[in-house]
Design a protein around this motif. Structure first.
Motif, short mmCIF file in Angstrom:
data_model
loop_
_atom_site.label_atom_id
_atom_site.label_comp_id
_atom_site.label_asym_id
_atom_site.label_seq_id
_atom_site.Cartn_x
_atom_site.Cartn_y
_atom_site.Cartn_z
N ARG A 125 -34.51 -41.78 91.71
CA ARG A 125 -34.05 -41.53 90.34
C ARG A 125 -35.17 -41.91 89.38
N CYS A 126 -36.00 -40.95 89.08
CA CYS A 126 -37.14 -41.16 88.18
C CYS A 126 -37.64 -39.80 87.73
N GLY A 127 -38.70 -39.79 86.97
CA GLY A 127 -39.28 -38.54 86.51
C GLY A 127 -40.13 -38.79 85.28
N TYR A 128 -40.80 -37.75 84.80
CA TYR A 128 -41.75 -37.93 83.71
C TYR A 128 -41.39 -37.06 82.52
N GLY A 155 -32.96 -38.01 85.76
CA GLY A 155 -33.33 -37.00 86.73
C GLY A 155 -33.84 -37.61 88.02
N PHE A 156 -34.39 -36.75 88.86
CA PHE A 156 -34.75 -37.16 90.22
C PHE A 156 -36.04 -36.49 90.65
N GLU A 157 -36.80 -37.22 91.49
CA GLU A 157 -37.86 -36.60 92.27
C GLU A 157 -37.37 -36.55 93.70
N LEU A 205 -41.95 -32.60 76.81
CA LEU A 205 -40.96 -33.65 77.06
C LEU A 205 -41.62 -35.01 77.29
N ARG A 206 -42.68 -35.04 78.09
CA ARG A 206 -43.32 -36.35 78.36
C ARG A 206 -43.99 -36.88 77.11
N LEU A 207 -44.47 -35.99 76.22
CA LEU A 207 -45.07 -36.45 74.97
C LEU A 207 -43.99 -37.00 74.05
N GLU A 208 -42.85 -36.33 73.94
CA GLU A 208 -41.74 -36.85 73.16
C GLU A 208 -41.30 -38.23 73.68
N ALA A 209 -41.42 -38.42 75.00
CA ALA A 209 -41.05 -39.69 75.62
C ALA A 209 -42.15 -40.74 75.53
N GLY A 210 -43.30 -40.38 74.94
CA GLY A 210 -44.41 -41.32 74.77
C GLY A 210 -45.09 -41.68 76.07
N LEU A 211 -45.07 -40.78 77.05
CA LEU A 211 -45.63 -41.05 78.37
C LEU A 211 -47.04 -40.47 78.49
N CYS A 212 -47.92 -41.24 79.10
CA CYS A 212 -49.32 -40.83 79.22
C CYS A 212 -49.51 -39.76 80.29
N LEU A 213 -50.44 -38.86 80.03
CA LEU A 213 -50.87 -37.89 81.03
C LEU A 213 -52.29 -38.25 81.45
N TYR A 214 -52.48 -38.44 82.77
CA TYR A 214 -53.81 -38.83 83.24
C TYR A 214 -54.82 -37.73 82.93
N GLY A 215 -55.99 -38.15 82.45
CA GLY A 215 -57.04 -37.20 82.06
C GLY A 215 -57.00 -36.89 80.59
N ASN A 216 -55.83 -37.04 79.97
CA ASN A 216 -55.71 -36.90 78.52
C ASN A 216 -55.65 -38.26 77.84
N ASP A 217 -54.61 -39.02 78.17
CA ASP A 217 -54.30 -40.25 77.46
C ASP A 217 -54.79 -41.51 78.17
N ILE A 218 -55.08 -41.42 79.44
CA ILE A 218 -55.68 -42.52 80.19
C ILE A 218 -56.72 -41.96 81.15
N ASN A 219 -57.74 -42.78 81.42
CA ASN A 219 -58.78 -42.34 82.34
C ASN A 219 -59.54 -43.56 82.88
N MET A 220 -60.66 -43.32 83.55
CA MET A 220 -61.41 -44.39 84.22
C MET A 220 -61.99 -45.41 83.24
N THR A 221 -62.12 -45.06 81.98
CA THR A 221 -62.68 -46.00 81.00
C THR A 221 -61.62 -46.63 80.11
N THR A 222 -60.38 -46.17 80.23
CA THR A 222 -59.29 -46.72 79.44
C THR A 222 -58.70 -47.93 80.16
#
Length: 326
Positions: free
Chosen positions: A141-144, A149-151, A183-200
């Motif tokens: 029971r999780c998801g992004y 919802g569910f994976e 949906l993930r942006l409305e939820a304030g969730l990071c997308l790897y490569g956009n909002d977080i990366n190797m230097t963040t």
């Protein structure tokens, strides 16, 4: 997504060198969002770790699969070398697929053909192995998306069949990455490569909550010294949410941000990492990194779109309240 399992009595000890979560104290069938960090305090990837009775089940981003596997293999070789007689094995689940089934009616819909499981007892970030309409699955029971919802882990051979069965339900619809991204942006969730990366760092990304209290005390994960010092000193830059007017163009990733309406280098304080019109809010929203001095909620900032500046306000996140089944 990259799916793998870690086996052996040293599996928790090994993984806790690589992630910031308290894996040791996860309950059986519990799961947590966590981060692979590097020696410089940056984020290699975000992932979900589930504790099965005999293994750790890990799901991370498909776009980072090569980097994640290389990191795991290198770190595993080093762990075994420095811990003679260690008990540790990794299995890549190439024979498994993963389906995401998200939305306010997800539980009600999937319950109809689920064998021997009452989803009222399955809370957010918990998983179970069960059967859906004759198909063996692992349900987490999780998801992004910020929704309930569910994976669903399923064998490759049964993946298309399961998808067809789920789509036969009257409320079910296919959704692409564009829908997921809004949906993930409305939820304030990071997308790897956009909002977080190797230097963040997790602190800059306002993901300090992922670093468990015990892990902060023990400080034995990669990059711990740098990350925990930054937590103490406060970061110079910080991830923020931005909300714009209903009119005007949306900002996209890479838009420059100024502290006032004068577009010059002196006023440049950051840039956006994600942005789109919010279907739920009817306003333009974005995430960005700015100087911490300009990160207070309510602060007016100005985003550049095609050579013009548009006013946005720093906002709390999530932009839309999450609806996880807690």
């Amino acid at each position: 997504m990259l799916q793998l399992e870690l086996y052996g009595k040293d599996r928790v000890k090994f993984l806790e060198k690589l992630v910031v979560a308290d894996v040791e104290n996860l309950p059986i069938n519990g799961a947590t969002l966590t981060l692979y960090t590097n020696a410089n305090g940056g984020i290699i990837d975000d992932l979900i770790v589930s504790k099965k009775p005999d293994a750790l089940y890990i799901v991370s981003n498909a776009s980072r699969s090569e980097e994640d596997l290389k990191h795991l293999e290198e770190q595993m070789a080093q762990f075994i070398q420095t811990n003679p007689g260690s008990d540790l094995n990794m299995k890549i689940l190439n024979d498994k697929s993963l389906l995401a089934f998200q939305g306010p009616k997800a539980a009600e819909t999937i319950q109809q053909k689920l064998e021997s499981v009452d989803l009222n007892s399955l809370k957010f970030m918990n998983g179970i192995e069960t059967v859906y309409d004759g198909i063996p699955i692992r349900l987490t029971r999780c998801g992004y998306t910020g929704e309930d919802g569910f994976e669903i882990q399923v064998s490759n051979e049964q993946a298309a069949n399961l998808a067809d069965k789920l789509l036969q339900q009257p409320v079910s619809r296919l959704a692409g990455l564009g829908a997921r991204d809004s949906l993930r942006l409305e939820a304030g969730l990071c997308l790897y490569g956009n909002d977080i990366n190797m230097t963040t760092t997790p602190i800059q990304a306002t993901l300090a909550w992922t670093i468990a209290k015990r892990r902060r005390t023990e400080a034995n994960f990669l990059g711990a010294e740098i990350i925990l010092q930054e937590m103490k000193d406060k970061p110079k830059i910080k991830r923020i949410g931005l909300v714009g007017a209903k009119s005007g163009p949306p900002v996209r990733a890479g838009s420059k941000i100024y502290k006032d309406s004068v577009m010059n280098e002196e006023n440049l304080i950051g840039k956006t990492t994600s942005g789109c019109p919010s279907p739920s809010m009817g306003q333009n929203i974005a995430m960005a990194y700015v100087k911490s001095s300009s990160s207070k909620v309510g602060t007016s900032l100005f985003c550049e779109v095609r050579g013009k500046l548009y006013e946005y306000h720093v906002s709390k996140m999530p932009f839309v309240p999450s609806k996880y089944y807690l």
